[in-house]
Design an enzyme around this catalytic site. Structure first.
Site, PDB file in Angstrom:
ATOM      1  CE  LYS A  19      -3.850  -2.232   2.320  1.00  0.00           C
ATOM      2  NZ  LYS A  19      -4.369  -2.733   3.595  1.00  0.00           N
ATOM      3  CD  GLN A  32      -3.793  -4.479   6.593  1.00  0.00           C
ATOM      4  OE1 GLN A  32      -3.801  -3.475   5.891  1.00  0.00           O
ATOM      5  NE2 GLN A  32      -4.186  -5.652   6.139  1.00  0.00           N
ATOM      6  CG  ASP A  59     -10.294  -0.195   4.982  1.00  0.00           C
ATOM      7  OD1 ASP A  59     -10.045  -0.708   3.879  1.00  0.00           O
ATOM      8  OD2 ASP A  59      -9.581  -0.341   5.991  1.00  0.00           O
TER       9      ASP A  59
HETATM   10  N1  GUN Z   1      -7.157  -6.786   6.006  1.00  0.00           N
HETATM   11  C1  GUN Z   1      -7.484  -7.552   4.935  1.00  0.00           C
HETATM   12  N2  GUN Z   1      -8.178  -6.829   4.040  1.00  0.00           N
HETATM   13  C2  GUN Z   1      -8.302  -5.590   4.532  1.00  0.00           C
HETATM   14  C3  GUN Z   1      -8.903  -4.394   4.066  1.00  0.00           C
HETATM   15  O1  GUN Z   1      -9.498  -4.329   2.992  1.00  0.00           O
HETATM   16  N3  GUN Z   1      -8.794  -3.320   4.891  1.00  0.00           N
HETATM   17  C4  GUN Z   1      -8.169  -3.369   6.082  1.00  0.00           C
HETATM   18  N4  GUN Z   1      -8.124  -2.267   6.811  1.00  0.00           N
HETATM   19  N5  GUN Z   1      -7.579  -4.462   6.550  1.00  0.00           N
HETATM   20  C5  GUN Z   1      -7.653  -5.564   5.776  1.00  0.00           C
END
Ligand code: GUN
Length: 297
Positions: free
Chosen positions: A54, A98, A121
């Protein structure tokens, strides 16, 4: 019949290119640099890989990338305090915590501490409610990526039968809402659905998001249907190594479907591209600027 492959790698590259153009435009026209803060608590190896990717792609798009890595034993109140600081930071337009968080934390409480306008998100209860009532929301990245691919392939989705398999808050439920917003007739199926094969056979569009390797075989697919495979499952190979497979049995499904996303190289690359897109959208909304077209719904 052999299905057309929906190439998520190529499509996500186009989205990221468009994001980079919008970032350049925001910089030159408004003096704004969209900023994304990613918060990682603990040492989960898979999460570390995601967070690294990311950060890299955020910088490649010309945006500000800020990472906060906190130890596993961080208290929930310390995490919420950090989120409060990021909420108030004018250089940060998107905040991603996350998941999964360590067991001693209440994930819902943590997510709901994020300013909904910065919730890239789309997990905050306000954004869930806005999406569910057809209002302007931040849309969760993976379902947004699936919808952008479906729109690109089909044009209008109006009137199509869509079956979403899997009812998670992150994918299944928002995906069903998005398809409803496109005027599909939507069935949200799950592990307790009676006669799942028959339900899936009705679908013009199948979105599989259950996290079970190759659970959907080709003989569940209506000939010509479009299949979006959200699953990313690691399974052992004969030689002791492992490989990635989706929730759909690609080999048999591709014989029947009209179009299908592969794993890897389908939905996966779209998720981070949509995170970047959401950060640009959040930056525009926060500053009262028009949102770029094609990056959100
Ligand atoms: N962990 C796995 N997928 C995601 C996601 O789309 N967003 C977040 N914040 N954590 C994750």
């Amino acid at each position: 019949m052999t299905a057309q492959i929906i190439d998520g790698k190529a499509f996500s590259a186009r989205i990221r290119e468009k994001v980079a153009q919008e970032v350049a435009r925001l910089k030159s026209d408004a003096g704004l640099t969209p900023g994304l803060a990613v918060v990682l608590v603990g040492e989960d190896p898979a999460s570390q890989v995601y967070v690294r990717n990311k950060g890299r792609q955020t910088k490649e798009a010309g945006m500000l990338s800020v990472e906060h890595r906190l130890p596993e034993n961080t208290t929930q109140s310390a995490l919420v305090e950090l989120i409060g600081r990021l909420n108030g930071d004018p250089d940060i337009h998107g905040i991603l915590v996350q998941l999964p968080l360590p067991d001693h934390m209440d994930s819902d409480a943590v997510i709901n501490a994020i300013d909904p306008g910065k919730d890239v998100d789309g997990f905050h209860i306000s954004n869930v409610g806005l999406l569910g009532t057809g209002q302007k929301a931040m849309v969760p990245c993976t379902p947004l990526g699936c919808l952008l691919m479906l729109r690109d392939y089909h044009g209008s989705l109006s009137g199509l039968e869509a079956v979403v398999v899997g009812r998670s808050n992150i994918v299944g439920k928002p995906m069903a809402q998005l398809l409803l917003g496109e005027n599909c007739t939507v069935t949200l199926a799950h592990s307790r659905t009676r006669d799942l094969p028959e339900v899936v056979r009705r679908a013009d569009i199948v979105v599989a998001a259950v996290g079970r390797p190759q659970m959907v075989p080709g003989d569940w697919i209506k000939p010509g249907a479009t299949v979006i495979d959200v699953g990313i499952n690691r399974v052992p190979r004969d030689d002791g190594k492992s490989r990635l497979v989706g929730d759909v049995d690609f080999g048999t499904a591709a014989e029947v479907a009209g179009a299908i996303t592969p794993v890897p190289g389908g939905v996966g690359p779209m998720t981070i591209a949509c995170l970047l897109a959401n950060t640009v959208t959040a930056c525009c909304r926060a500053n009262g600027l028009p949102e770029p077209e094609g990056l959100t719904v």
